[in-house]
Design a protein around this motif. Structure first.
Motif: not given
Length: 542
Positions: A353-368
């Motif tokens: 829980i201390c190192s878990t990722q808390l954010s991610a990007n949804l705007a990158n077209p390559s991740h659609a």
């Protein structure tokens, strides 16, 4: 002698097998059963008869020293109350600090525009960030240790667990605009279905909540003006030709960020409409002096009784160490590599829980997840991509439709969808179980609308296209298509279609295979004659 030992051994063997037989009879072996999923959401309002859904702008707002917060009040929106959620839009001007607080329910944040620094304090985690700066005398260096912070930018989703302490700061040159979903029906919110925000600094509850929405005037933009003694800062900009309303006339009663007073006869929100300060204000001065080992003047500042800045304050002297966007991107890439069986393997220890990722990007077209070069794209974020969403039991979707493109009709199997238009507009139709439409209108930028679970919905972009973000009340929300290549129509035999709709085989084939696109449908090119024909048929037969 050997014969006696042999006889004794045979007796013990018979008794041992008899005992095993009794154990097997009383406890037969059972096959492994899958673990039942833990309940993560409380039941909504027991009776929700939704006859009409409305796309709404915020109906309350609170102004702070260096920011603005606008609220969709569930009291005046049956769909939000039935879905068990609340929504707020924050605008944080440059050098603005959203004071530390911890919420009673999880929050999911989408960054509409701007960039800044986010801090989340998780109980029991070490202070792994360290920075040093000269002392006031200049002879020694002061060392500050704190838990990790991270940068965010436009298009990011921020996961804010319930009970953890959160703060955010705008270190950029433009305002930050975020839309926040609060899941008040999450089991983490154990007291009731009321959202409570426990501030740890300032005097936020003295801010009065006003009627209406300032965001509909500014849409996240700002006008820089000089404030004496404070340098350049951003202030909201009204609509052209619209005059600022009298502050005395726009007051909406003694309603605070912690709780909104409801009409008589119904439950009260949060702090029951009472004014107050941060939680330290409720403790005795001597107790605070003892537990912090500080002077009385520090205790007075800690309580913030005379602080009238609101909960978004201006912080000119703010230096916090934070990784760059490039460094965060490399860390996320390496984490995805470990999770997908890359070199070094994945043993689960990295995902504490201390190192878990808390954010991610949804705007990158390559991740659609879905992309149509003539129609647009859709990106989803669930607990498979961002594991902390399993804790929040929420997920998100970001979509872009080009001019006149269509998002195929569909419904959500296991979640409500709370839709916010970030740009452009679209015609939206929502149909309930009896086949009657509960919404058929245009939704505009800045409006929010709820699509209940299992209600069918279709979206067609306007001339300017449409962009949106949707929050969903399940960490792995599933949609089922009603048209297109992935719809139920493709999965049914032609005979079922022929007999269900009383059509010919040729019509059934056309129904199944005329649309080769999947989720995002490009606009059809029709001749003027065909357009006029369709319009006439629509007038004659509705």
């Amino acid at each position: 002698m050997s014969f006696r030992l042999l006889s004794l051994g045979l007796c013990f063997l018979v008794l041992f097998h008899g005992g095993l037989a009794q154990i097997d009879q009383r406890r037969p072996l059972q096959p492994l059963q899958p673990r039942r999923p833990q309940q993560t959401r409380l039941s909504g309002r027991s009776e929700c008869q939704i006859d009409r859904i409305t796309a709404r702008e915020p109906n309350r707002y609170v102004e702070s020293e260096n920011g603005l917060s606008e609220y969709w009040i569930p009291d005046e929106n049956d769909e939000l109350e039935c879905a068990g959620v609340e929504a707020v839009r924050h605008t944080i001007y440059p050098k603005g600090l959203l004071l530390p607080y911890y919420p009673s329910a999880p929050e999911l944040v989408y960054v509409i525009r701007g960039q800044g620094i986010q801090g989340t304090v998780l109980p029991g985690c070490p202070e792994t960030f360290e920075s040093s700066f000269p002392s006031e005398g200049g002879r020694e260096e002061n060392v500050d240790r704190h838990q990790r912070v991270y940068r965010y930018k436009e298009g990011d989703i921020l996961a804010l667990p319930a009970g953890a302490v959160h703060w955010t700061y705008n270190d950029g040159d433009t305002p930050i605009v975020t839309i926040v979903l609060r899941d008040t029906s999450n089991v983490a919110n154990q007291l009731d279905r009321t959202f409570r925000k426990f501030f740890l600094a300032g005097n936020p509850q003295n801010q009065q909540m006003q009627q209406g929405s300032r965001g509909q005037q500014q849409r996240g933009q700002g006008t820089r003006r000089e404030v004496p003694g404070q340098g350049g800062r951003y202030e909201p900009r009204g609509r052209p030709g619209q005059q600022e309303r009298d502050p005395e006339r726009r007051r909406g009663g003694q309603q605070q960020e912690q709780g909104y007073g409801r009409r008589e006869g119904s439950r009260r929100w949060g702090a029951q409409g009472q004014e107050g300060s941060n939680i330290f204000n409720g403790f005795d001065d001597q107790i605070l002096q003892e537990v912090f080992n500080v002077e009385f003047d520090t205790v007075r500042q800690l309580k913030g009784q005379n602080d009238n800045r609101g909960f978004i304050v201006r912080a000119d002297n703010f230096q916090v160490i934070a990784p760059t966007q490039y460094e965060q991107g490399r860390e996320r890439s390496s984490s995805r590599g470990r999770g997908s069986g890359g070199r070094g393997g994945y043993n689960g220890i990295e995902d504490t829980i201390c190192s878990t990722q808390l954010s991610a990007n949804l705007a990158n077209p390559s991740h659609a997840d879905v992309y149509n070069p003539r129609g647009g794209r859709v990106s989803t974020l669930n607990s498979h991509k961002l594991p902390v969403l399993d804790l929040l039991q929420l997920s998100a979707e970001r979509g872009i439709l080009y001019k006149n493109a269509v998002l195929a009709p569909h419904y959500n199997l296991n979640a409500h969808s709370i839709l916010y238009i970030t740009s452009g507009n679209s015609r939206l139709q929502i149909v309930r179980n009896d086949g009657s439409p509960v919404f058929d209108d245009w939704v505009q930028e800045g409006q929010l609308i709820v699509v209940p679970q299992n209600f069918a919905v279709v979206k067609k972009a306007g001339e300017q296209g449409c962009e949106w973000v949707a929050f969903k009340t399940n960490d792995n929300a599933i949609t089922s298509q009603l048209a297109g290549r992935f719809s139920f129509v493709r999965a049914l035999p032609e005979e079922v279609l022929m007999n269900s709709y009383d059509i010919s085989r040729e019509q059934a084939k056309n129904l199944k295979y005329n649309r080769q696109e999947g989720v995002v449908l490009s606009p059809r090119s029709t001749s003027p004659r065909e357009t006029a024909k369709n319009a006439l048929l629509n007038v004659l037969f509705g």
